[in-house]
Design a protein around this motif. Sequence first.
Motif, PDB file in Angstrom:
ATOM      1  N   ARG A   1      27.020 -21.176  51.804  1.00  0.00           N
ATOM      2  CA  ARG A   1      28.222 -21.836  52.298  1.00  0.00           C
ATOM      3  C   ARG A   1      28.872 -22.625  51.170  1.00  0.00           C
ATOM      4  NH1 ARG A   1      27.107 -27.274  55.931  1.00  0.00           N
ATOM      5  NH2 ARG A   1      27.519 -28.699  54.233  1.00  0.00           N
ATOM      6  N   GLN A   2      30.181 -22.820  51.302  1.00  0.00           N
ATOM      7  CA  GLN A   2      30.967 -23.524  50.295  1.00  0.00           C
ATOM      8  C   GLN A   2      31.933 -24.475  50.987  1.00  0.00           C
ATOM      9  OE1 GLN A   2      31.162 -22.866  46.638  1.00  0.00           O
ATOM     10  NE2 GLN A   2      32.408 -24.717  46.658  1.00  0.00           N
ATOM     11  N   GLU A   3      31.938 -25.728  50.550  1.00  0.00           N
ATOM     12  CA  GLU A   3      32.925 -26.671  51.053  1.00  0.00           C
ATOM     13  C   GLU A   3      34.166 -26.569  50.170  1.00  0.00           C
ATOM     14  OE1 GLU A   3      28.896 -28.574  51.950  1.00  0.00           O
ATOM     15  OE2 GLU A   3      29.793 -27.371  50.364  1.00  0.00           O
ATOM     16  N   ALA A   4      35.320 -26.531  50.780  1.00  0.00           N
ATOM     17  CA  ALA A   4      36.550 -26.324  50.017  1.00  0.00           C
ATOM     18  C   ALA A   4      36.840 -27.468  49.050  1.00  0.00           C
ATOM     19  CB  ALA A   4      37.727 -26.144  50.965  1.00  0.00           C
TER      20      ALA A   4
ATOM     21  N   GLN B   1      32.561 -27.024  42.443  1.00  0.00           N
ATOM     22  CA  GLN B   1      31.402 -26.292  41.957  1.00  0.00           C
ATOM     23  C   GLN B   1      31.060 -25.158  42.900  1.00  0.00           C
ATOM     24  OE1 GLN B   1      28.002 -28.758  41.285  1.00  0.00           O
ATOM     25  NE2 GLN B   1      26.856 -27.168  40.222  1.00  0.00           N
ATOM     26  N   ASN B   2      30.822 -23.995  42.334  1.00  0.00           N
ATOM     27  CA  ASN B   2      30.458 -22.838  43.134  1.00  0.00           C
ATOM     28  C   ASN B   2      29.037 -22.978  43.674  1.00  0.00           C
ATOM     29  OD1 ASN B   2      32.879 -21.360  42.833  1.00  0.00           O
ATOM     30  ND2 ASN B   2      32.234 -20.698  40.800  1.00  0.00           N
ATOM     31  N   ALA B   3      28.872 -22.643  44.948  1.00  0.00           N
ATOM     32  CA  ALA B   3      27.550 -22.721  45.569  1.00  0.00           C
ATOM     33  C   ALA B   3      26.635 -21.612  45.053  1.00  0.00           C
ATOM     34  CB  ALA B   3      27.689 -22.617  47.085  1.00  0.00           C
ATOM     35  N   THR B   4      25.360 -21.927  45.001  1.00  0.00           N
ATOM     36  CA  THR B   4      24.345 -20.963  44.550  1.00  0.00           C
ATOM     37  C   THR B   4      23.099 -21.111  45.406  1.00  0.00           C
ATOM     38  OG1 THR B   4      25.119 -21.040  42.260  1.00  0.00           O
ATOM     39  CG2 THR B   4      22.912 -20.242  42.621  1.00  0.00           C
ATOM     40  N   GLU B   5      22.538 -19.974  45.799  1.00  0.00           N
ATOM     41  CA  GLU B   5      21.280 -19.947  46.552  1.00  0.00           C
ATOM     42  C   GLU B   5      20.431 -18.821  45.977  1.00  0.00           C
ATOM     43  OE1 GLU B   5      19.880 -21.733  48.912  1.00  0.00           O
ATOM     44  OE2 GLU B   5      21.552 -23.093  49.312  1.00  0.00           O
ATOM     45  N   ASN B   6      19.561 -19.206  45.049  1.00  0.00           N
ATOM     46  CA  ASN B   6      18.679 -18.211  44.420  1.00  0.00           C
ATOM     47  C   ASN B   6      19.501 -17.076  43.792  1.00  0.00           C
ATOM     48  OD1 ASN B   6      16.303 -19.635  45.286  1.00  0.00           O
ATOM     49  ND2 ASN B   6      16.693 -18.824  47.341  1.00  0.00           N
TER      50      ASN B   6
ATOM     51  N   PHE C   1      21.906 -15.446  45.058  1.00  0.00           N
ATOM     52  CA  PHE C   1      23.240 -15.367  45.632  1.00  0.00           C
ATOM     53  C   PHE C   1      24.112 -16.497  45.081  1.00  0.00           C
ATOM     54  CE2 PHE C   1      22.283 -12.188  48.842  1.00  0.00           C
ATOM     55  CZ  PHE C   1      20.913 -12.313  49.003  1.00  0.00           C
ATOM     56  N   SER C   2      25.299 -16.139  44.651  1.00  0.00           N
ATOM     57  CA  SER C   2      26.229 -17.158  44.180  1.00  0.00           C
ATOM     58  C   SER C   2      27.640 -16.743  44.580  1.00  0.00           C
ATOM     59  CB  SER C   2      26.131 -17.332  42.663  1.00  0.00           C
ATOM     60  OG  SER C   2      26.460 -16.128  42.003  1.00  0.00           O
ATOM     61  N   VAL C   3      28.520 -17.721  44.614  1.00  0.00           N
ATOM     62  CA  VAL C   3      29.901 -17.416  44.986  1.00  0.00           C
ATOM     63  C   VAL C   3      30.830 -17.777  43.837  1.00  0.00           C
ATOM     64  CG1 VAL C   3      29.476 -17.719  47.447  1.00  0.00           C
ATOM     65  CG2 VAL C   3      30.284 -19.667  46.061  1.00  0.00           C
ATOM     66  N   ASN C   4      31.979 -17.121  43.850  1.00  0.00           N
ATOM     67  CA  ASN C   4      33.082 -17.471  42.960  1.00  0.00           C
ATOM     68  C   ASN C   4      34.224 -17.912  43.863  1.00  0.00           C
ATOM     69  OD1 ASN C   4      34.996 -17.807  41.004  1.00  0.00           O
ATOM     70  ND2 ASN C   4      35.053 -15.672  40.362  1.00  0.00           N
ATOM     71  N   PHE C   5      34.368 -19.219  43.980  1.00  0.00           N
ATOM     72  CA  PHE C   5      35.358 -19.794  44.875  1.00  0.00           C
ATOM     73  C   PHE C   5      36.588 -20.163  44.072  1.00  0.00           C
ATOM     74  CE2 PHE C   5      37.490 -21.871  48.069  1.00  0.00           C
ATOM     75  CZ  PHE C   5      37.550 -23.258  47.956  1.00  0.00           C
ATOM     76  N   GLN C   6      37.687 -19.513  44.377  1.00  0.00           N
ATOM     77  CA  GLN C   6      38.969 -19.780  43.712  1.00  0.00           C
ATOM     78  C   GLN C   6      39.931 -20.277  44.777  1.00  0.00           C
ATOM     79  OE1 GLN C   6      39.433 -19.432  40.368  1.00  0.00           O
ATOM     80  NE2 GLN C   6      37.305 -18.759  40.158  1.00  0.00           N
ATOM     81  N   LYS C   7      40.039 -21.608  44.909  1.00  0.00           N
ATOM     82  CA  LYS C   7      40.805 -22.171  46.020  1.00  0.00           C
ATOM     83  C   LYS C   7      42.287 -21.824  45.936  1.00  0.00           C
ATOM     84  CE  LYS C   7      41.309 -26.375  48.745  1.00  0.00           C
ATOM     85  NZ  LYS C   7      40.959 -27.821  48.877  1.00  0.00           N
ATOM     86  N   ALA C   8      42.846 -21.901  44.756  1.00  0.00           N
ATOM     87  CA  ALA C   8      44.273 -21.613  44.625  1.00  0.00           C
ATOM     88  C   ALA C   8      44.580 -20.163  44.990  1.00  0.00           C
ATOM     89  CB  ALA C   8      44.735 -21.908  43.203  1.00  0.00           C
ATOM     90  N   ALA C   9      43.688 -19.286  44.623  1.00  0.00           N
ATOM     91  CA  ALA C   9      43.870 -17.864  44.921  1.00  0.00           C
ATOM     92  C   ALA C   9      43.362 -17.507  46.304  1.00  0.00           C
ATOM     93  CB  ALA C   9      43.157 -17.019  43.873  1.00  0.00           C
TER      94      ALA C   9
END
Lengths: 115, 112
Positions: free
Chosen positions: A50-53, A57-62, A64-72
């Motif tokens: 999960r990621q809070e907007a 910082q991008n969330a990471t779980e072992n 699994f990681s995310v690339n969160f681009q809020k503007a996009a």
Amino acid sequence: AQTVTQSQPEMSVQEAETVTLSCTYDTSESDYYLFWYKQPPSRQMILVIRQEAYKQQNATENRFSVNFQKAAKSFSLKISDSQLGDAAMYFCAYRSAYNNNDMRFGAGTRLTVKP
Amino acid sequence: AAGVIQSPRHLIKEKRETATLKCYPIPRHDTVYWYQQGPGQDPQFLISFYEKMQSDKGSIPDRFSAQQFSDYHSELNMSSLELGDSALYFCASSLSITDTQYFGPGTRLTVL
């Protein structure tokens, strides 16, 4: 209304390699949460990450990681060192911080892991 | 760790019959959500409860009703079942002050 789009109905990855699943969303809200859920053949819905907007910082779980681009309005999931057990349907989901009751899911991406 | 419990896991009914699905949230979770997932579809929000009161309503048919009891478990009652009600029904729970919903294993309802 918020919408979540997963443009890849199916993806395939070789075991031990890395794969990225795409997700975009549309919202006019500034505060929200984003999730990736995994649904294996058992049909259980399992929270992956999960990621809070408001967090840059991008969330990471072992693996699994995310690339969160809020503007996009983009929220991709990267799975590293893919394992056979990662094979599942992956759903991206959006949830408003102002209305906790309604979570919107994307259509899902079916991930196949090849041995 | 304790998870969300749903019963039954599988249910087969005839058209026009009624069905009751039960959900037991994670201990201390006071918010329960119901979702319907049709074949090949993403989960659709039906209804939610917070502290035994309905808090939000989604695409729930009028033939369906739900409630949350004093022990926080919830039941989804479905009447005059139709073939199109065949789906996987998920219950999820959360702490009221957090945003993360944890899903149960689902109840697979088949209407013949």
